[in-house]
Design an enzyme around this catalytic site. Structure first.
Site, PDB file in Angstrom:
ATOM      1  N   THR A  44       0.830  -1.209   0.000  1.00 13.89           N
ATOM      2  CA  THR A  44       0.000   0.000   0.000  1.00 13.89           C
ATOM      3  C   THR A  44       0.858   1.250   0.000  1.00 13.89           C
ATOM      4  O   THR A  44       0.607   2.194  -0.759  1.00 13.89           O
ATOM      5  CB  THR A  44      -0.923   0.010   1.235  1.00 13.89           C
ATOM      6  OG1 THR A  44      -1.708  -1.171   1.254  1.00 13.89           O
ATOM      7  CG2 THR A  44      -1.836   1.225   1.217  1.00 13.89           C
ATOM      8  N   TYR A 107     -13.115  -3.557  -2.470  1.00 10.59           N
ATOM      9  CA  TYR A 107     -14.286  -3.050  -3.186  1.00 10.59           C
ATOM     10  C   TYR A 107     -15.380  -4.094  -3.395  1.00 10.59           C
ATOM     11  O   TYR A 107     -16.542  -3.821  -3.149  1.00 10.59           O
ATOM     12  CB  TYR A 107     -13.911  -2.426  -4.545  1.00 10.59           C
ATOM     13  CG  TYR A 107     -15.101  -1.782  -5.225  1.00 10.59           C
ATOM     14  CD1 TYR A 107     -15.595  -0.562  -4.800  1.00 10.59           C
ATOM     15  CD2 TYR A 107     -15.764  -2.419  -6.273  1.00 10.59           C
ATOM     16  CE1 TYR A 107     -16.701   0.010  -5.395  1.00 10.59           C
ATOM     17  CE2 TYR A 107     -16.875  -1.866  -6.863  1.00 10.59           C
ATOM     18  CZ  TYR A 107     -17.339  -0.641  -6.428  1.00 10.59           C
ATOM     19  OH  TYR A 107     -18.440  -0.082  -7.005  1.00 10.59           O
ATOM     20  N   TYR A 133      -2.977 -10.318   4.216  1.00  9.39           N
ATOM     21  CA  TYR A 133      -2.931  -8.912   4.635  1.00  9.39           C
ATOM     22  C   TYR A 133      -4.355  -8.428   4.851  1.00  9.39           C
ATOM     23  O   TYR A 133      -5.130  -8.318   3.901  1.00  9.39           O
ATOM     24  CB  TYR A 133      -2.203  -8.089   3.562  1.00  9.39           C
ATOM     25  CG  TYR A 133      -2.114  -6.604   3.787  1.00  9.39           C
ATOM     26  CD1 TYR A 133      -2.416  -6.000   5.011  1.00  9.39           C
ATOM     27  CD2 TYR A 133      -1.697  -5.774   2.747  1.00  9.39           C
ATOM     28  CE1 TYR A 133      -2.321  -4.632   5.188  1.00  9.39           C
ATOM     29  CE2 TYR A 133      -1.594  -4.399   2.916  1.00  9.39           C
ATOM     30  CZ  TYR A 133      -1.902  -3.835   4.135  1.00  9.39           C
ATOM     31  OH  TYR A 133      -1.809  -2.471   4.304  1.00  9.39           O
ATOM     32  N   ARG A 138      -9.326  -0.082   4.697  1.00 12.90           N
ATOM     33  CA  ARG A 138      -9.088   0.312   3.312  1.00 12.90           C
ATOM     34  C   ARG A 138      -9.837  -0.565   2.315  1.00 12.90           C
ATOM     35  O   ARG A 138     -10.126  -0.126   1.212  1.00 12.90           O
ATOM     36  CB  ARG A 138      -7.585   0.268   2.989  1.00 12.90           C
ATOM     37  CG  ARG A 138      -6.775   1.301   3.724  1.00 12.90           C
ATOM     38  CD  ARG A 138      -5.350   1.388   3.197  1.00 12.90           C
ATOM     39  NE  ARG A 138      -5.295   2.128   1.944  1.00 12.90           N
ATOM     40  CZ  ARG A 138      -4.601   3.261   1.773  1.00 12.90           C
ATOM     41  NH1 ARG A 138      -3.919   3.784   2.767  1.00 12.90           N
ATOM     42  NH2 ARG A 138      -4.588   3.849   0.605  1.00 12.90           N
ATOM     43  N   LYS A 161      -0.365 -10.196   7.909  1.00 11.69           N
ATOM     44  CA  LYS A 161      -0.213  -8.813   8.348  1.00 11.69           C
ATOM     45  C   LYS A 161      -1.586  -8.359   8.809  1.00 11.69           C
ATOM     46  O   LYS A 161      -2.510  -8.215   8.016  1.00 11.69           O
ATOM     47  CB  LYS A 161       0.292  -7.923   7.209  1.00 11.69           C
ATOM     48  CG  LYS A 161       0.379  -6.440   7.578  1.00 11.69           C
ATOM     49  CD  LYS A 161       0.803  -5.588   6.394  1.00 11.69           C
ATOM     50  CE  LYS A 161       0.816  -4.102   6.750  1.00 11.69           C
ATOM     51  NZ  LYS A 161       1.181  -3.245   5.585  1.00 11.69           N
ATOM     52  N   ILE A 203       5.129  -4.655   9.948  1.00 14.06           N
ATOM     53  CA  ILE A 203       5.266  -4.162   8.574  1.00 14.06           C
ATOM     54  C   ILE A 203       4.808  -2.712   8.621  1.00 14.06           C
ATOM     55  O   ILE A 203       3.622  -2.424   8.744  1.00 14.06           O
ATOM     56  CB  ILE A 203       4.468  -5.016   7.588  1.00 14.06           C
ATOM     57  CG1 ILE A 203       5.011  -6.457   7.612  1.00 14.06           C
ATOM     58  CG2 ILE A 203       4.547  -4.431   6.176  1.00 14.06           C
ATOM     59  CD1 ILE A 203       4.267  -7.420   6.700  1.00 14.06           C
TER      60      ILE A 203
END
Length: 292
Positions: A44, A107, A133, A138, A161, A203
């Site tokens: 990201t 999305y 992840y 987000r 993560k 991370i």
């Protein structure tokens, strides 16, 4: 076993938005010299969502080249299309890339079964080790601990993560997976406590601007030195916070430019450079953390 401070590396660009590979090489050297344990390329923070496939792969492979075996390199390989994520995994397999960092599909909001099948198909398509992840803030989808446990049984899914910032989530996952399943914090603000409560690494966005401090904080936390780790974490807390005044990586690229680590703070649209109203906010956070 990848542990410690892992930088979610920014992707430097010139004023036209093209990749600045000279600056990228300098960043890799800076992190290796500063004690960063591993590098995530094109996550990201590396603007994976705005790079085309060619740029995405080239940046990851250049980071691998520049690192030259001195630290492991993890490549962002997630997508909201399973077939696209499989393509990235196949491109990175057998190259020297240590693992893929595979964000939950964004999305389209799949079900937990859809998430399971997404990751299962990616993992079975190549030998590349996969790090899950989870960043629901987000992506609008949350990879739940029970689904993580199912996925952890797949041999080349090696860790997660976890970026919810919820330390209870760490305990829930730990109770469901084997001891060799790697647990990484994706939230700098809670990263120190995450390590002290049994995590393996962070991370980190903050590591872009404070690699030596983050490396030492992680080292102390992993060795059980709670007081020492928390002292460094407290020093960095303004940075943990203010690097998110706008969407990542907008503030951290600005901070990197302010510290002279990259030539400018250019991002690719639709990301913009940091709004002027936040310049002093981020600058003061850097000063408070004694990074100037």
């Amino acid at each position: 076993m990848l542990t410690g401070s892992i930088v979610a590396l920014v992707t430097p660009m010139d004023i036209t938005g093209e990749i600045d590979f000279h600056a990228l090489k300098e960043l890799v050297e800076f992190h290796i010299k500063s004690g960063t344990s591993a590098i995530v390329a094109v996550g990201t923070s590396g603007e994976s969502s705005t790079l085309n496939v060619d740029d995405h792969v080239k940046v990851a492979m250049k980071v691998l080249e520049y690192a030259a075996g001195r630290v492991p390199v993890i490549a962002g390989n997630g997508a909201n299309s399973t077939s696209e994520a499989i393509t990235f995994s196949k491109l990175f397999a057998n190259t020297g890339i240590a693992a893929g960092l595979n964000v939950t599909p964004y999305y389209n909001k799949p079900t937990q079964e859809g998430l399971y099948l997404h990751y299962k198909n990616i993992a079975e398509a190549s030998d590349l080790p996969q790090i899950l992840y989870n960043v629901p803030g987000r992506t609008a989808v949350d990879l739940l601990p029970e689904t993580v446990a199912r996925l952890a049984e797949i041999p080349n899914i090696i860790g997660i993560k976890e970026a919810t910032g919820d330390l209870n989530r760490l305990a829930e996952i730990k109770a469901l997976v084997s001891d060799d399943f790697m647990l990484y914090s994706g939230d700098d603000g809670t990263g120190c406590d995450f390590l002290l409560q049994g995590g393996h690494g962070v991370i980190s966005v903050t590591t872009n601007v404070a690699p030596a401090d983050m490396a030492e904080m992680c080292r102390l936390a992993l060795s059980g030195d709670t007081k020492g780790a928390k002292a460094i974490d407290q020093k960095l807390s303004p940075v943990h916070d203010k690097l998110f005044v706008e969407a990542n990586p907008i503030p951290v690229k600005w901070a990197c430019a302010e510290l002279g680590l990259i030539p400018n703070a250019v991002c690719r649209l639709p990301l913009t450079t940091l709004s002027e109203q936040y310049w002093e906010v981020v600058r003061n956070a850097l000063k408070e953390a004694k990074l100037f």
